[in-house]
Design an enzyme around this catalytic site. Structure first.
Site, PDB file in Angstrom:
ATOM      1  N   SER A   8      -0.624  -2.662  -8.909  1.00 40.29           N
ATOM      2  CA  SER A   8      -0.043  -1.715  -7.966  1.00 40.29           C
ATOM      3  C   SER A   8      -1.044  -0.632  -7.599  1.00 40.29           C
ATOM      4  CB  SER A   8       1.193  -1.053  -8.585  1.00 40.29           C
ATOM      5  OG  SER A   8       1.580   0.055  -7.800  1.00 40.29           O
ATOM      6  N   HIS A  65       6.493  -3.967  -1.814  1.00 38.01           N
ATOM      7  CA  HIS A  65       7.719  -3.580  -2.527  1.00 38.01           C
ATOM      8  C   HIS A  65       8.339  -2.411  -1.774  1.00 38.01           C
ATOM      9  CE1 HIS A  65       9.566  -1.885  -6.528  1.00 38.01           C
ATOM     10  NE2 HIS A  65      10.496  -2.254  -5.661  1.00 38.01           N
ATOM     11  N   MET A  67      10.782   0.337  -1.312  1.00 39.44           N
ATOM     12  CA  MET A  67      11.766   1.215  -1.945  1.00 39.44           C
ATOM     13  C   MET A  67      12.232   2.183  -0.880  1.00 39.44           C
ATOM     14  SD  MET A  67       9.796   1.584  -5.561  1.00 39.44           S
ATOM     15  CE  MET A  67       8.297   1.008  -4.770  1.00 39.44           C
ATOM     16  N   MET A 136      13.190  -4.475 -11.892  1.00 39.00           N
ATOM     17  CA  MET A 136      12.510  -3.220 -12.217  1.00 39.00           C
ATOM     18  C   MET A 136      12.685  -2.910 -13.700  1.00 39.00           C
ATOM     19  SD  MET A 136      11.111  -2.040  -9.421  1.00 39.00           S
ATOM     20  CE  MET A 136      10.560  -0.525 -10.211  1.00 39.00           C
ATOM     21  N   GLY A 141      10.280   4.663  -8.238  1.00 34.52           N
ATOM     22  CA  GLY A 141       9.915   5.964  -7.679  1.00 34.52           C
ATOM     23  C   GLY A 141       8.567   6.485  -8.127  1.00 34.52           C
ATOM     24  N   GLY A 144       3.514   5.076 -14.024  1.00 36.63           N
ATOM     25  CA  GLY A 144       3.225   5.722 -15.295  1.00 36.63           C
ATOM     26  C   GLY A 144       4.421   6.010 -16.185  1.00 36.63           C
ATOM     27  N   ASP A 174       8.254  -5.103 -12.926  1.00 36.53           N
ATOM     28  CA  ASP A 174       7.508  -3.982 -12.359  1.00 36.53           C
ATOM     29  C   ASP A 174       7.946  -2.695 -13.042  1.00 36.53           C
ATOM     30  OD1 ASP A 174       6.203  -2.146 -10.765  1.00 36.53           O
ATOM     31  OD2 ASP A 174       7.353  -2.579  -8.945  1.00 36.53           O
ATOM     32  N   GLY A 175       6.973  -2.030 -13.677  1.00 38.49           N
ATOM     33  CA  GLY A 175       7.246  -0.746 -14.299  1.00 38.49           C
ATOM     34  C   GLY A 175       6.919  -0.746 -15.776  1.00 38.49           C
TER      35      GLY A 175
END
Ligand code: DX5
Ligand code: ZN
Length: 228
Positions: A8, A65, A67, A136, A141, A144, A174-175
């Site tokens: 990302s 992606h 959002m 997710m 949003g 890190g 993702d995340g």
């Protein structure tokens, strides 16, 4: 398809996106582009004009992606801009089947994303309309954040649905995906891995991708779902 890594650029230097994509190009499969509108999520990143320039300069295909609110309206523009995969959120989409069919009609892969608290079972009958399901593993949003291991059973459940229906559907996480979490994701059923900080926070992003890929591949090879 084996393991795929989609770094990302949310964690990259936004003043030099072309250079940042070039750093991952030797070892990455995709470049993951987080489009945020400050409505669906409390953050604002980039939109179509930047994506159009990224398409022009990137050696890697773009994994978008979205959002954003109203992906039904804005999503097709990203396909027309030259992205190869466009993922929209189920929570924001009015007509997911129609949007997925529109995206596929424009020649891109269609992805559906869900936030950590959104179950996948209500989407079970739609999965055949999709090329990718994105689960997710943080609240969307921000990069890190810490990996939410409460999502692991949902990854496993999604992989069961894919296997039961014999679907050709990629399962992306993702995340918070990093060296200490990627194996659990692969073991549960993920095969496409987004990583922001774990790649761009490393001194050598291309080498970090190689390391993550090796970990995921080993976990996948030993996983319940990859056995016949
Ligand atoms: C979060 C984004 C992610 C983010 C991941 O809303 O969708 O793609 O960049 O960043 P890390 O890997 O740092 O959690
Ligand atoms: Zn993302």
């Amino acid at each position: 398809m084996g393991v795929q890594i989609s770094p990302s650029i949310l964690a990259a230097d936004f003043t030099d996106l072309a250079g940042e994509v070039a750093r991952i190009a030797p070892t990455a499969d995709w470049v993951h582009v987080d489009v945020m509108d400050n409505h669906f999520v409390p953050n604002l990143t980039l939109g179509l004009p930047v994506v159009e320039r990224l398409v022009a300069v990137s050696a890697l295909p773009l994994d978008i992606h979205l959002m954003i609110e109203d992906p039904d309206r804005w999503g097709p523009g990203y396909a027309e801009a030259g992205a190869r995969s466009v993922t929209f959120h189920g929570e924001a989409c009015a007509a997911p089947v129609r949007l997925a069919r529109t995206l596929r009609g424009l020649g891109v892969r269609a992805g559906l994303a869900v936030k950590p608290a959104t179950p996948v079972d209500p989407y079970a009958d739609l999965l055949g309309e999709l090329d990718m399901l994105l689960l997710m593993t943080v609240e969307p949003g921000f990069g890190g954040q810490s990996f939410l291991d409460v999502v692991l059973p949902k990854i496993r459940r999604a992989r069961e649905l894919i296997k039961d229906r014999d679907l050709d559907l990629w399962l992306q996480v993702d995340g918070g995906v990093a060296a200490d979490t990627i194996e659990r994701c692969a073991d549960a059923g993920a095969d496409v891995f987004v990583a922001g900080s774990a790649v761009y926070g490393a001194a050598d992003p291309a080498a970090a991708i190689t390391g993550l890929r090796a970990q995921a591949a080993a976990a996948m090879a030993a996983a319940w779902w990859s056995q016949h």
